[in-house]
Design a protein around this motif. Structure first.
Motif, PDB file in Angstrom:
ATOM      1  N   LEU A 112     -10.682  41.568   0.508  1.00 58.79           N
ATOM      2  CA  LEU A 112     -10.130  41.424  -0.846  1.00 58.79           C
ATOM      3  C   LEU A 112     -10.563  42.573  -1.745  1.00 58.79           C
ATOM      4  CD1 LEU A 112     -10.853  37.612  -1.402  1.00 58.79           C
ATOM      5  CD2 LEU A 112      -8.749  38.645  -0.516  1.00 58.79           C
ATOM      6  N   GLY A 115     -10.404  39.722  -6.880  1.00 59.41           N
ATOM      7  CA  GLY A 115     -10.167  38.285  -6.838  1.00 59.41           C
ATOM      8  C   GLY A 115     -11.011  37.553  -5.806  1.00 59.41           C
ATOM      9  N   TYR A 166      -3.664  35.245  -5.249  1.00 56.42           N
ATOM     10  CA  TYR A 166      -4.372  36.396  -4.687  1.00 56.42           C
ATOM     11  C   TYR A 166      -4.093  36.539  -3.190  1.00 56.42           C
ATOM     12  CZ  TYR A 166      -7.213  37.503  -8.813  1.00 56.42           C
ATOM     13  OH  TYR A 166      -7.640  37.910 -10.053  1.00 56.42           O
ATOM     14  N   ALA A 202      -5.413  37.685 -12.868  1.00 51.29           N
ATOM     15  CA  ALA A 202      -4.689  37.663 -11.586  1.00 51.29           C
ATOM     16  C   ALA A 202      -3.339  38.354 -11.717  1.00 51.29           C
ATOM     17  CB  ALA A 202      -4.504  36.222 -11.119  1.00 51.29           C
ATOM     18  N   HIS A 205      -3.885  42.200 -11.768  1.00 51.67           N
ATOM     19  CA  HIS A 205      -4.212  42.780 -10.471  1.00 51.67           C
ATOM     20  C   HIS A 205      -3.028  42.714  -9.499  1.00 51.67           C
ATOM     21  CE1 HIS A 205      -8.312  43.746 -11.289  1.00 51.67           C
ATOM     22  NE2 HIS A 205      -8.682  42.498 -11.495  1.00 51.67           N
ATOM     23  N   CYS A 206      -2.255  41.628  -9.591  1.00 53.31           N
ATOM     24  CA  CYS A 206      -1.114  41.461  -8.679  1.00 53.31           C
ATOM     25  C   CYS A 206       0.151  42.137  -9.198  1.00 53.31           C
ATOM     26  CB  CYS A 206      -0.855  39.967  -8.445  1.00 53.31           C
ATOM     27  SG  CYS A 206      -2.228  39.087  -7.673  1.00 53.31           S
TER      28      CYS A 206
END
Length: 585
Positions: A112, A115, A166, A202, A205-206
């Motif tokens: 990862l 996350g 994630y 989240a 980051h995504c």
């Protein structure tokens, strides 16, 4: 009905065809439906067969291991590679840290880039890769332990959806990313603003632009403080939120911007000193400006972001109000409950923080803690020598504090909130006295007589639905709020005195009651609930409780009869009276 409507419509458009053509079309349609049904059946069988590879320990043909939260999960590289581009690239590029038997092994934390993906979330994700079906979220990790919560948007629900997002994004399964993005979007309008932070992080980051925009707009319009925004959100996102707030501010607010900037700079210096664990510098900064610890919400800041040593040193200065509310109406104890650190909570309580202060939406510190805690964490067993279960410990500490001082509270709470709060305290006391009368009828009667507690509503806690003087929900149109408050407090004081007398002269009986109210009440109150094994355990505990009751009664009676009665005369006479009454009873 739908299966017949389409052929009927088709026939109406081809009525000019011959009977043979119509028969041919019907035959083709039936064949297509049969083929479609066969395909569905085949896919279901394939899904079930592949699922056995995950759930059947006798079908362990895995050729790689992934370690998640200390637990090893066997996986099949061919399946993961076919279903996920990430795993295809991973298994082609490297073989992992091989075990002796040559089986590649991977650690989830190493896979990862950002996350967190927990054990249960990864199992849900794996199940989808193997079967094409998404299983329901396990209750023990996707709900909280607050009994009155609907679990629509509490933190564990959000956190579990974030973990699945994630996993879907990092391991590159686009259809799941789309699904969980919609799920997180549903939380935007329901969740508390502080619970929006993990969703926004989240989404950032995504690279989910639409979700980021929704979260930024919600937080910009909220009362979430700039400190939380700066400390807990990515720098670019925090700047965007602050820019939106400046654009929406009024001209009058812009005129005071320079003054606020100086004040904010001084407060930030105090926070930076706390970040550096330099309380002496904090003391120096306080002497050089007119900013106080309360102005800087220094205790709130320390409770959120600093270690226990700094929290203790700030408390020891004696310059901060432990029951101060910040701009959002949260006390320091509310902030400590959000952090779920027992030592910080204990430090605040030791300095006089009230566990009964409520937020603007009616949450106490313990209810905040409960809504942040998953059943899995609350019920986790702690082995001897291991670190204590912090999640349960925080809740236990706060619950005991509320029961220890049920009359504590804040005069700043609104009358409606105060009445509801008093109702909860009164209900606990009524239940405790009622159970005392059930388990120890003689002792309870003596304690109530000594405390001069009225018996008109002695069973209000257990039979409130029947209506009683102790039921706060009753409405008397001739009774003013002040009169009602006075009546409730009078009843509560009598019950508190009853409990105090019981603790003083029947300590062993009181100890059994304390244990029952704290640990056994929810379970033993519903003996018929649960599985047969759980019911059996409850019955065993109930029999143990009966034995505890008898032992406590015998022990207290013996201590009263055998005591030297050498204390003050008033105390001696009271003990004599109690002893005589017990002999008569």
């Amino acid at each position: 009905m739908a299966n017949f409507s389409e052929p009927s419509s088709s026939l109406s458009f081809t009525s000019h065809l011959s009977n043979g053509s119509i028969s041919h079309n019907i035959s083709n349609s039936s064949g297509a439906e049969a083929g479609s049904s066969l395909e569905v059946i085949s896919l279901k069988k394939l899904s079930s067969s592949l699922e056995q590879l995950l759930i059947d320990s006798t079908c362990d043909y895995s050729d790689a291991d992934i370690v998640v939260e200390g637990t090893t999960i066997g996986v099949h590289r061919c399946i993961l590679s076919a279903r996920s581009k990430f795993f295809h690239e991973l298994f082609r590029r490297e073989k992992g840290s091989s075990e002796k038997e040559g089986k590649p092994k991977y650690c989830m934390s190493d896979l990862l880039p950002y996350g967190k993906v927990g054990y249960e979330a990864f199992l849900i994700f794996l199940s989808y890769l193997y079967t094409g079906k998404l299983k329901p979220s396990p209750m023990e990790v996707s709900t909280c332990v607050d009994n009155v919560c609907g679990h629509e948007a509490c933190r564990p629900v959000i956190s579990f959806a974030v973990e699945l997002m994630y996993a879907s994004s990092i391991f590159q399964v686009p259809e799941l990313v789309s699904l969980f993005q919609r799920r997180l979007q549903n939380f935007v309008g329901k969740a508390l603003v502080e619970d929006m932070i993990p969703i926004l992080v989240a989404a950032f980051h995504c690279q989910l632009t639409q979700l980021v925009t929704q979260c930024v707009d919600r937080i910009a319009r909220s009362d979430l403080d700039n400190i939380s925004i700066e400390k807990e959100l990515p720098h670019d996102v925090a700047d965007e939120i602050k820019l939106l707030r400046r654009k929406s501010s009024s001209d009058e607010e812009n005129n005071t911007e320079a003054v606020d900037a100086v004040r904010e700079k001084r407060i930030k210096r105090i926070h930076m000193a706390l970040d550096s664990d330099d309380v002496e510098l904090v003391r120096l900064l306080l002497t050089e400006s007119d900013i106080t610890l309360n102005d800087a919400n220094a205790l709130h800041y320390a409770a959120s972001y600093c270690d226990l040593k700094v929290v203790s040193e700030v408390l020891s200065l004696g310059l901060a109000d432990v029951n101060l509310r910040n701009s959002r109406g949260y006390t320091v104890l509310h902030i400590a409950a959000m952090r779920k650190e027992p030592s910080v909570i204990m430090s605040m309580l030791a300095k006089g923080a009230s566990a009964l202060e409520l937020t603007s939406d009616g949450q106490s510190a313990v209810s905040i803690c409960r809504r942040l805690t998953r059943p899995k964490d609350y019920h986790a067993k702690t082995e001897q020598g291991q670190e204590a279960n912090k999640d349960r410990l925080c809740i236990d500490i706060l619950e005991r504090e509320m029961r220890r001082n049920p009359m504590a509270g804040s005069a700043s709470i609104s009358s409606h909130t105060m009445i509801d709060d008093l109702h909860m305290k009164l209900l606990y006391l009524e239940n405790r006295v009622a159970f005392a009368r059930l388990f120890f009828p003689a002792e309870a009667k003596l304690a109530m007589d000594t405390a001069h507690a009225a018996t008109a509503s002695e069973s209000a806690g257990l039979a409130a639905s029947k209506g009683s003087n102790g039921n706060l929900r009753e409405v008397d149109l001739n009774e003013t709020p002040a009169m009602r408050n006075k009546r409730v407090r009078s009843r509560m004081e009598a019950l508190m005195k009853t409990v105090e007398v019981g603790r003083r002269y029947f300590p062993n009986c009181s100890e059994v009651l304390d244990k029952f109210m704290e640990d056994d009440l929810p379970d033993l109150f519903y003996l018929e609930k649960g599985t047969p094994d759980e019911q059996k355990i409850k019955r065993i505990r109930f029999m143990e409780l009966k034995e505890d009751v008898q032992r406590a009664f015998t022990k207290d009676k013996a201590e009263i009869n055998l005591s030297g009665l050498s204390s003050s005369s008033s105390s001696s006479s009271l003990k004599d009276g109690i002893s005589n009454k017990l002999r008569k009873l």
